[in-house]
Enzyme design. Structure first.
Site, PDB file in Angstrom:
ATOM      1  N   ASP A 156      18.882  -4.137   1.785  1.00 34.47           N
ATOM      2  CA  ASP A 156      17.744  -4.736   2.467  1.00 34.47           C
ATOM      3  C   ASP A 156      17.738  -4.263   3.919  1.00 34.47           C
ATOM      4  O   ASP A 156      18.777  -4.199   4.572  1.00 34.47           O
ATOM      5  CB  ASP A 156      17.819  -6.265   2.394  1.00 34.47           C
ATOM      6  CG  ASP A 156      16.504  -6.925   2.735  1.00 34.47           C
ATOM      7  OD1 ASP A 156      15.891  -7.531   1.826  1.00 34.47           O
ATOM      8  OD2 ASP A 156      16.081  -6.850   3.909  1.00 34.47           O
ATOM      9  N   ILE A 157      16.564  -3.947   4.426  1.00 37.65           N
ATOM     10  CA  ILE A 157      16.436  -3.416   5.790  1.00 37.65           C
ATOM     11  C   ILE A 157      16.722  -4.495   6.836  1.00 37.65           C
ATOM     12  O   ILE A 157      17.050  -4.180   7.980  1.00 37.65           O
ATOM     13  CB  ILE A 157      15.009  -2.825   5.974  1.00 37.65           C
ATOM     14  CG1 ILE A 157      14.985  -1.787   7.075  1.00 37.65           C
ATOM     15  CG2 ILE A 157      13.974  -3.908   6.227  1.00 37.65           C
ATOM     16  CD1 ILE A 157      13.699  -0.969   7.121  1.00 37.65           C
ATOM     17  N   ASN A 184      12.194 -14.407  -5.163  1.00 36.50           N
ATOM     18  CA  ASN A 184      11.068 -15.110  -4.562  1.00 36.50           C
ATOM     19  C   ASN A 184       9.798 -14.685  -5.301  1.00 36.50           C
ATOM     20  O   ASN A 184       9.577 -13.498  -5.534  1.00 36.50           O
ATOM     21  CB  ASN A 184      10.954 -14.762  -3.075  1.00 36.50           C
ATOM     22  CG  ASN A 184      12.156 -15.254  -2.277  1.00 36.50           C
ATOM     23  OD1 ASN A 184      12.684 -16.330  -2.549  1.00 36.50           O
ATOM     24  ND2 ASN A 184      12.591 -14.471  -1.309  1.00 36.50           N
ATOM     25  N   GLY A 203       7.719 -17.504  -1.174  1.00 38.69           N
ATOM     26  CA  GLY A 203       8.130 -16.688  -0.033  1.00 38.69           C
ATOM     27  C   GLY A 203       8.200 -15.201  -0.319  1.00 38.69           C
ATOM     28  O   GLY A 203       8.851 -14.454   0.407  1.00 38.69           O
ATOM     29  N   GLN A 204       7.515 -14.757  -1.378  1.00 42.20           N
ATOM     30  CA  GLN A 204       7.525 -13.321  -1.696  1.00 42.20           C
ATOM     31  C   GLN A 204       6.641 -12.564  -0.715  1.00 42.20           C
ATOM     32  O   GLN A 204       5.468 -12.895  -0.546  1.00 42.20           O
ATOM     33  CB  GLN A 204       7.025 -13.103  -3.129  1.00 42.20           C
ATOM     34  CG  GLN A 204       7.092 -11.635  -3.559  1.00 42.20           C
ATOM     35  CD  GLN A 204       6.673 -11.433  -5.012  1.00 42.20           C
ATOM     36  OE1 GLN A 204       6.272 -12.381  -5.701  1.00 42.20           O
ATOM     37  NE2 GLN A 204       6.767 -10.198  -5.478  1.00 42.20           N
ATOM     38  N   HIS A 220      11.625  -8.051  -7.251  1.00 46.03           N
ATOM     39  CA  HIS A 220      12.950  -7.695  -6.736  1.00 46.03           C
ATOM     40  C   HIS A 220      13.881  -8.880  -6.811  1.00 46.03           C
ATOM     41  O   HIS A 220      13.474 -10.018  -6.568  1.00 46.03           O
ATOM     42  CB  HIS A 220      12.874  -7.154  -5.306  1.00 46.03           C
ATOM     43  CG  HIS A 220      12.071  -8.001  -4.353  1.00 46.03           C
ATOM     44  ND1 HIS A 220      10.694  -8.010  -4.357  1.00 46.03           N
ATOM     45  CD2 HIS A 220      12.449  -8.859  -3.393  1.00 46.03           C
ATOM     46  CE1 HIS A 220      10.261  -8.839  -3.417  1.00 46.03           C
ATOM     47  NE2 HIS A 220      11.311  -9.384  -2.818  1.00 46.03           N
TER      48      HIS A 220
HETATM   49  P1  5GP Z   1      10.745 -11.037  -0.286  1.00 47.37           P
HETATM   50  O1  5GP Z   1      10.461 -11.746   1.015  1.00 47.37           O
HETATM   51  O2  5GP Z   1       9.481 -10.427  -0.862  1.00 47.37           O
HETATM   52  O3  5GP Z   1      11.505 -11.863  -1.283  1.00 47.37           O
HETATM   53  O4  5GP Z   1      11.737  -9.856   0.062  1.00 47.37           O
HETATM   54  C1  5GP Z   1      11.322  -8.632   0.571  1.00 47.37           C
HETATM   55  C2  5GP Z   1      12.520  -8.020   1.221  1.00 47.37           C
HETATM   56  O5  5GP Z   1      12.256  -6.644   1.429  1.00 47.37           O
HETATM   57  C3  5GP Z   1      12.880  -8.622   2.579  1.00 47.37           C
HETATM   58  O6  5GP Z   1      14.200  -9.146   2.541  1.00 47.37           O
HETATM   59  C4  5GP Z   1      12.748  -7.442   3.538  1.00 47.37           C
HETATM   60  O7  5GP Z   1      13.736  -7.445   4.548  1.00 47.37           O
HETATM   61  C5  5GP Z   1      12.883  -6.254   2.615  1.00 47.37           C
HETATM   62  N1  5GP Z   1      12.181  -5.059   3.068  1.00 47.37           N
HETATM   63  C6  5GP Z   1      10.912  -4.995   3.556  1.00 47.37           C
HETATM   64  N2  5GP Z   1      10.575  -3.728   3.846  1.00 47.37           N
HETATM   65  C7  5GP Z   1      11.674  -2.964   3.549  1.00 47.37           C
HETATM   66  C8  5GP Z   1      11.937  -1.551   3.640  1.00 47.37           C
HETATM   67  O8  5GP Z   1      11.104  -0.737   4.048  1.00 47.37           O
HETATM   68  N3  5GP Z   1      13.169  -1.138   3.245  1.00 47.37           N
HETATM   69  C9  5GP Z   1      14.125  -2.006   2.781  1.00 47.37           C
HETATM   70  N4  5GP Z   1      15.310  -1.495   2.434  1.00 47.37           N
HETATM   71  N5  5GP Z   1      13.896  -3.345   2.670  1.00 47.37           N
HETATM   72  C10 5GP Z   1      12.687  -3.816   3.053  1.00 47.37           C
END
Ligand code: 5GP
Ligand code: ZN
Length: 116
Positions: free
Chosen positions: A32-33, A89, A95-96, A102
């Site tokens: 995760d970034i 999520n 919170g997605q 993922h």
């Molecule tokens: P969500 O909030 O949808 O459950 O999770 C999305 C996740 O993707 C977040 O934890 C966010 O930090 C991660 N994320 C968003 N953009 C990028 C990216 O460009 N690269 C990587 N490696 N992770 C990302």
């Protein structure tokens, strides 16, 4: 079908760089970034699936592969013994923020519960 505007489809296609830790036939995992724990991986299907709510019974095998990959990665990352968390999520209230299914794999510290 890959979605050209989808961030994670772009990562699958190599259009956006990421730190890949597992590259399987149907599953990709990368760091995760914006990590929320010492280990924070995202485990995703290579095919575009918008969310867990968008899966059907025909996706059971794929869903199993995602969890099995998360389990194996927990071992590989050295967090299996101490424990870890897997999170999916889904949708707005879930919170997605990225519309490609993922599984978060989090570990390396004691995680609080319940979530906010
Ligand atoms: P969500 O909030 O949808 O459950 O999770 C999305 C996740 O993707 C977040 O934890 C966010 O930090 C991660 N994320 C968003 N953009 C990028 C990216 O460009 N690269 C990587 N490696 N992770 C990302
Ligand atoms: Zn996608």
């Amino acid at each position: 079908m890959s979605q050209p505007e989808c961030l994670f489809c772009k990562i699958v296609a190599g259009g956006i760089p990421s730190e890949v830790v597992h590259d399987g036939e149907r599953v990709l995992a990368f760091r995760d970034i914006n990590p929320q724990a010492p280990v924070h991986l995202l485990v995703i299907p290579k095919e575009h699936v918008a969310s867990l709510a968008d899966t059907g019974d025909s996706n059971e095998g794929l869903l199993g592969e995602l969890l099995a990959a998360a389990r194996d990665l927990a071992v590989a990352e050295g967090i299996a013994e101490a424990g870890f968390r897997t999170v999916i999520n889904t949708g707005r209230d879930g919170g997605q923020t990225v519309g490609h299914l993922h599984v978060h794999l989090l570990g390396g510290r004691a995680l609080k519960w319940p979530p906010g």
